[in-house]
Design an enzyme around this catalytic site. Structure first.
Site, PDB file in Angstrom:
ATOM      1  N   HIS A   4       0.819  -1.211   0.000  1.00 58.57           N
ATOM      2  CA  HIS A   4       0.000   0.000   0.000  1.00 58.57           C
ATOM      3  C   HIS A   4       0.850   1.256   0.000  1.00 58.57           C
ATOM      4  O   HIS A   4       0.353   2.355   0.278  1.00 58.57           O
ATOM      5  CB  HIS A   4      -1.004  -0.019   1.155  1.00 58.57           C
ATOM      6  CG  HIS A   4      -2.290  -0.665   0.760  1.00 58.57           C
ATOM      7  ND1 HIS A   4      -2.341  -1.924   0.240  1.00 58.57           N
ATOM      8  CD2 HIS A   4      -3.563  -0.208   0.774  1.00 58.57           C
ATOM      9  CE1 HIS A   4      -3.587  -2.210  -0.046  1.00 58.57           C
ATOM     10  NE2 HIS A   4      -4.363  -1.191   0.262  1.00 58.57           N
TER      11      HIS A   4
ATOM     12  N   ASP B  73      -6.200   3.735  10.011  1.00 55.66           N
ATOM     13  CA  ASP B  73      -7.623   3.760   9.627  1.00 55.66           C
ATOM     14  C   ASP B  73      -7.999   2.508   8.836  1.00 55.66           C
ATOM     15  O   ASP B  73      -9.084   1.960   8.989  1.00 55.66           O
ATOM     16  CB  ASP B  73      -7.923   4.979   8.747  1.00 55.66           C
ATOM     17  CG  ASP B  73      -7.769   6.266   9.524  1.00 55.66           C
ATOM     18  OD1 ASP B  73      -7.601   6.197  10.756  1.00 55.66           O
ATOM     19  OD2 ASP B  73      -7.816   7.344   8.901  1.00 55.66           O
TER      20      ASP B  73
ATOM     21  N   GLU C 225      -9.722  12.210  15.506  1.00 57.00           N
ATOM     22  CA  GLU C 225      -8.985  12.397  14.253  1.00 57.00           C
ATOM     23  C   GLU C 225      -9.647  13.531  13.470  1.00 57.00           C
ATOM     24  O   GLU C 225     -10.874  13.610  13.402  1.00 57.00           O
ATOM     25  CB  GLU C 225      -8.992  11.107  13.435  1.00 57.00           C
ATOM     26  CG  GLU C 225      -8.055  11.166  12.245  1.00 57.00           C
ATOM     27  CD  GLU C 225      -7.805   9.779  11.637  1.00 57.00           C
ATOM     28  OE1 GLU C 225      -6.829   9.125  12.027  1.00 57.00           O
ATOM     29  OE2 GLU C 225      -8.605   9.357  10.790  1.00 57.00           O
TER      30      GLU C 225
HETATM   31  C1  LIG Z   1      -5.977   3.141   1.754  1.00 53.02           C
HETATM   32  C2  LIG Z   1      -4.796   3.426   2.663  1.00 53.02           C
HETATM   33  C3  LIG Z   1      -5.041   3.853   3.942  1.00 53.02           C
HETATM   34  C4  LIG Z   1      -3.982   4.136   4.819  1.00 53.02           C
HETATM   35  N1  LIG Z   1      -4.254   4.550   6.073  1.00 53.02           N
HETATM   36  C5  LIG Z   1      -3.241   4.849   6.901  1.00 53.02           C
HETATM   37  C6  LIG Z   1      -3.511   5.321   8.220  1.00 53.02           C
HETATM   38  O1  LIG Z   1      -4.643   5.498   8.631  1.00 53.02           O
HETATM   39  N2  LIG Z   1      -2.446   5.569   9.022  1.00 53.02           N
HETATM   40  C7  LIG Z   1      -1.153   5.382   8.614  1.00 53.02           C
HETATM   41  O2  LIG Z   1      -0.234   5.594   9.402  1.00 53.02           O
HETATM   42  N3  LIG Z   1      -0.884   4.971   7.355  1.00 53.02           N
HETATM   43  C8  LIG Z   1      -1.884   4.712   6.506  1.00 53.02           C
HETATM   44  N4  LIG Z   1      -1.603   4.305   5.233  1.00 53.02           N
HETATM   45  C9  LIG Z   1      -0.201   4.202   4.834  1.00 53.02           C
HETATM   46  C10 LIG Z   1       0.324   2.808   5.222  1.00 53.02           C
HETATM   47  O3  LIG Z   1       0.480   2.722   6.627  1.00 53.02           O
HETATM   48  C11 LIG Z   1       1.697   2.566   4.615  1.00 53.02           C
HETATM   49  O4  LIG Z   1       1.614   2.699   3.242  1.00 53.02           O
HETATM   50  C12 LIG Z   1       2.199   1.172   4.998  1.00 53.02           C
HETATM   51  O5  LIG Z   1       3.544   1.077   4.638  1.00 53.02           O
HETATM   52  C13 LIG Z   1       1.421   0.139   4.271  1.00 53.02           C
HETATM   53  O6  LIG Z   1       1.705  -1.145   4.766  1.00 53.02           O
HETATM   54  P1  LIG Z   1       1.965  -2.310   3.733  1.00 53.02           P
HETATM   55  O7  LIG Z   1       1.867  -3.594   4.477  1.00 53.02           O
HETATM   56  O8  LIG Z   1       1.133  -2.182   2.536  1.00 53.02           O
HETATM   57  O9  LIG Z   1       3.511  -1.997   3.407  1.00 53.02           O
HETATM   58  P2  LIG Z   1       4.262  -1.959   1.998  1.00 53.02           P
HETATM   59  O10 LIG Z   1       3.704  -0.896   1.143  1.00 53.02           O
HETATM   60  O11 LIG Z   1       4.290  -3.312   1.422  1.00 53.02           O
HETATM   61  O12 LIG Z   1       5.723  -1.552   2.490  1.00 53.02           O
HETATM   62  C14 LIG Z   1       5.946  -0.258   2.988  1.00 53.02           C
HETATM   63  C15 LIG Z   1       7.426  -0.082   3.366  1.00 53.02           C
HETATM   64  O13 LIG Z   1       7.741  -0.939   4.463  1.00 53.02           O
HETATM   65  C16 LIG Z   1       8.745  -1.855   4.082  1.00 53.02           C
HETATM   66  N5  LIG Z   1       8.370  -3.132   4.696  1.00 53.02           N
HETATM   67  C17 LIG Z   1       7.263  -3.874   4.474  1.00 53.02           C
HETATM   68  N6  LIG Z   1       7.255  -4.946   5.272  1.00 53.02           N
HETATM   69  C18 LIG Z   1       8.387  -4.868   6.019  1.00 53.02           C
HETATM   70  C19 LIG Z   1       8.958  -5.687   7.025  1.00 53.02           C
HETATM   71  N7  LIG Z   1       8.370  -6.797   7.439  1.00 53.02           N
HETATM   72  N8  LIG Z   1      10.133  -5.298   7.565  1.00 53.02           N
HETATM   73  C20 LIG Z   1      10.764  -4.156   7.159  1.00 53.02           C
HETATM   74  N9  LIG Z   1      10.267  -3.347   6.209  1.00 53.02           N
HETATM   75  C21 LIG Z   1       9.092  -3.705   5.647  1.00 53.02           C
HETATM   76  C22 LIG Z   1       8.729  -1.910   2.559  1.00 53.02           C
HETATM   77  O14 LIG Z   1       9.975  -2.305   2.036  1.00 53.02           O
HETATM   78  C23 LIG Z   1       8.401  -0.478   2.234  1.00 53.02           C
HETATM   79  O15 LIG Z   1       9.528   0.337   2.344  1.00 53.02           O
HETATM   80  C24 LIG Z   1      -2.636   3.990   4.358  1.00 53.02           C
HETATM   81  C25 LIG Z   1      -2.395   3.560   3.043  1.00 53.02           C
HETATM   82  C26 LIG Z   1      -3.462   3.284   2.219  1.00 53.02           C
HETATM   83  C27 LIG Z   1      -3.169   2.831   0.815  1.00 53.02           C
END
Ligand SMILES: Cc1cc2nc3c(=O)[nH]c(=O)nc-3n(C[C@H](O)[C@H](O)[C@H](O)COP(=O)(O)OP(=O)(O)OC[C@H]3O[C@@H](n4cnc5c(N)ncnc54)[C@H](O)[C@@H]3O)c2cc1C
Length: 355
Positions: free
Chosen positions: A124, A185, A296
């Protein structure tokens, strides 16, 4: 790979600084990836001569999981849909050893292998942060099946895999009347993904962001070592990885602090047309003790039908109040608040005087 001592900053300052850095970096159209032993930018990469031979050596590693070398286009996409970096291989680990073996192997090949490594949670990200051009993407969700361990008691916690989705943690901990204290969220995000950023939502004003509610991490470092760290043990690594944008190690397991799950909640959303009034109310509420459990604020563009679709703080049928918010395309401000309570407190929850 490693971290600088952070002793000149206290824990709260570090967290505030990291939140700022995360927000700041979110606007920079660049990316870096966890590399064998150095950070590397991967935007301008010509075809790599060494990559092919480095890749074939991966097949000899004897893992519990497996590598896929073809049809990896899904790993070149993320929520932002802006950058599309095709990896040379995707690791689908079945164990932490798979991850440490792979990273140690890449580390031992040295920088000449030109292989970069990126962990991918639920992808994400907006700007390709979980991608690795011609490198190795580690599909952290493959680790998801690992059992969650819930410890009740005075300081309850849950131990989960770094690839676990927060929504699954919620369902599992609720069976014990417990829940994590701080959320995002949207809950279909992985533990490793949000702990690499910050994890911010309406509980952060009280409990801090998600990175403030972690007791312990298991991390695979850039040398392939598996290290257990906390604020008392390898604290530099612990604080570097939390909010570290995936650059200081891969989170394979996290011990997350839990609290009693609310049995009932009262959910209120209030629309404002004036920013000064909105921000005044928000500041007042977050600085008032025992006001709400979740606060929020956000900015919205008024769209047609907004008032009809929202359960807002006034009746859209009230012509005077509705008129104030009826202009399409106008910027409005919303304060969202939640009060937790028990079923026998229903009456008092409705009577709490808050402003
Ligand atoms: C619809 C939507 C709503 C959101 N709402 C919020 C919110 O309310 N609050 C908030 O704080 N954020 C929010 N976000 C942002 C979200 O927290 C970040 O984009 C988060 O990184 C997404 O987690 P993911 O599992 O998809 O990680 P990814 O996108 O897969 O990875 C994100 C980063 O973390 C690294 N990473 C992933 N897994 C690991 C691991 N196990 N160890 C070390 N590094 C790792 C990746 O290499 C990359 O750099 C939202 C995003 C979206 C798209």
């Amino acid at each position: 790979m490693g971290s600088q001592p952070l002793s000149f900053l206290n824990k709260n300052n570090i967290i505030h600084l990291k939140i700022f850095i995360v927000l700041f970096l979110g606007f920079i159209p660049d990316k870096t990836n966890l590399c064998s032993n150095v950070l590397s930018a991967t935007l301008t990469v010509p075809p790599r001569l060494n990559t092919r031979s480095s890749l074939s050596s991966l097949e000899t590693l004897g893992l519990d999981g497996y590598f896929s070398f073809d049809n990896n286009h899904h790993a070149a996409k993320d929520f932002g849909n802006i950058y599309h970096f095709l990896p040379a291989a995707v690791l689908h680990p079945k164990s932490v050893t798979d991850i440490s073996t792979t990273i140690r192997h890449v580390f031992e090949m040295g920088s000449a292998s030109e292989l970069t490594v990126a962990a991918r949670g639920h992808a994400h990200s907006l700007q390709g942060q979980a991608q690795a051009h011609q490198g190795i993407v580690i599909n952290m969700e493959s680790l998801q099946g690992q059992e969650m361990r819930i410890h009740a008691g005075e300081m309850p916690y849950v131990e989960v895999s770094g690839g676990e989705l927060w929504i699954n943690i919620l369902h599992e901990t609720l069976k014990h009347g417990l829940a994590p204290k701080s959320w995002t969220d949207y809950l279909h995000l992985t533990v490793g993904g949000t702990l690499s950023n910050a994890g911010i939502s309406g509980q952060a004003f009280w409990h801090g962001p998600q990175i403030n509610n972690v007791y312990q991490l298991e991390v695979v470092t850039g040398k392939g070592e598996v290290v257990t760290c906390s604020d008392k043990q390898d604290a530099d690594l612990f604080y570097a990885v939390l909010g570290g944008l995936g650059q200081f190690g891969i989170i394979t397991q996290a011990r997350i602090s839990l609290g009693p799950a609310p049995k009932m909640v009262k959910w209120i959303r209030v629309l404002y047309s004036k920013f000064s009034v909105f921000s005044h109310d928000q500041e007042h509420l977050i600085s008032t003790e025992n006001s709400f459990d979740y606060i929020e604020g956000f900015v919205i563009i008024n769209k047609t039908g907004l008032l009809n679709n929202w359960r807002s703080s006034f009746s859209p049928k009230d012509p005077l109040q509705a008129n104030e918010f009826s202009s399409d395309g106008r910027t409005l401000y919303c304060l969202e608040m939640v009060k937790y309570f028990n079923p026998d407190e229903t009456k008092t929850a409705n009577q709490v005087r808050l402003v």
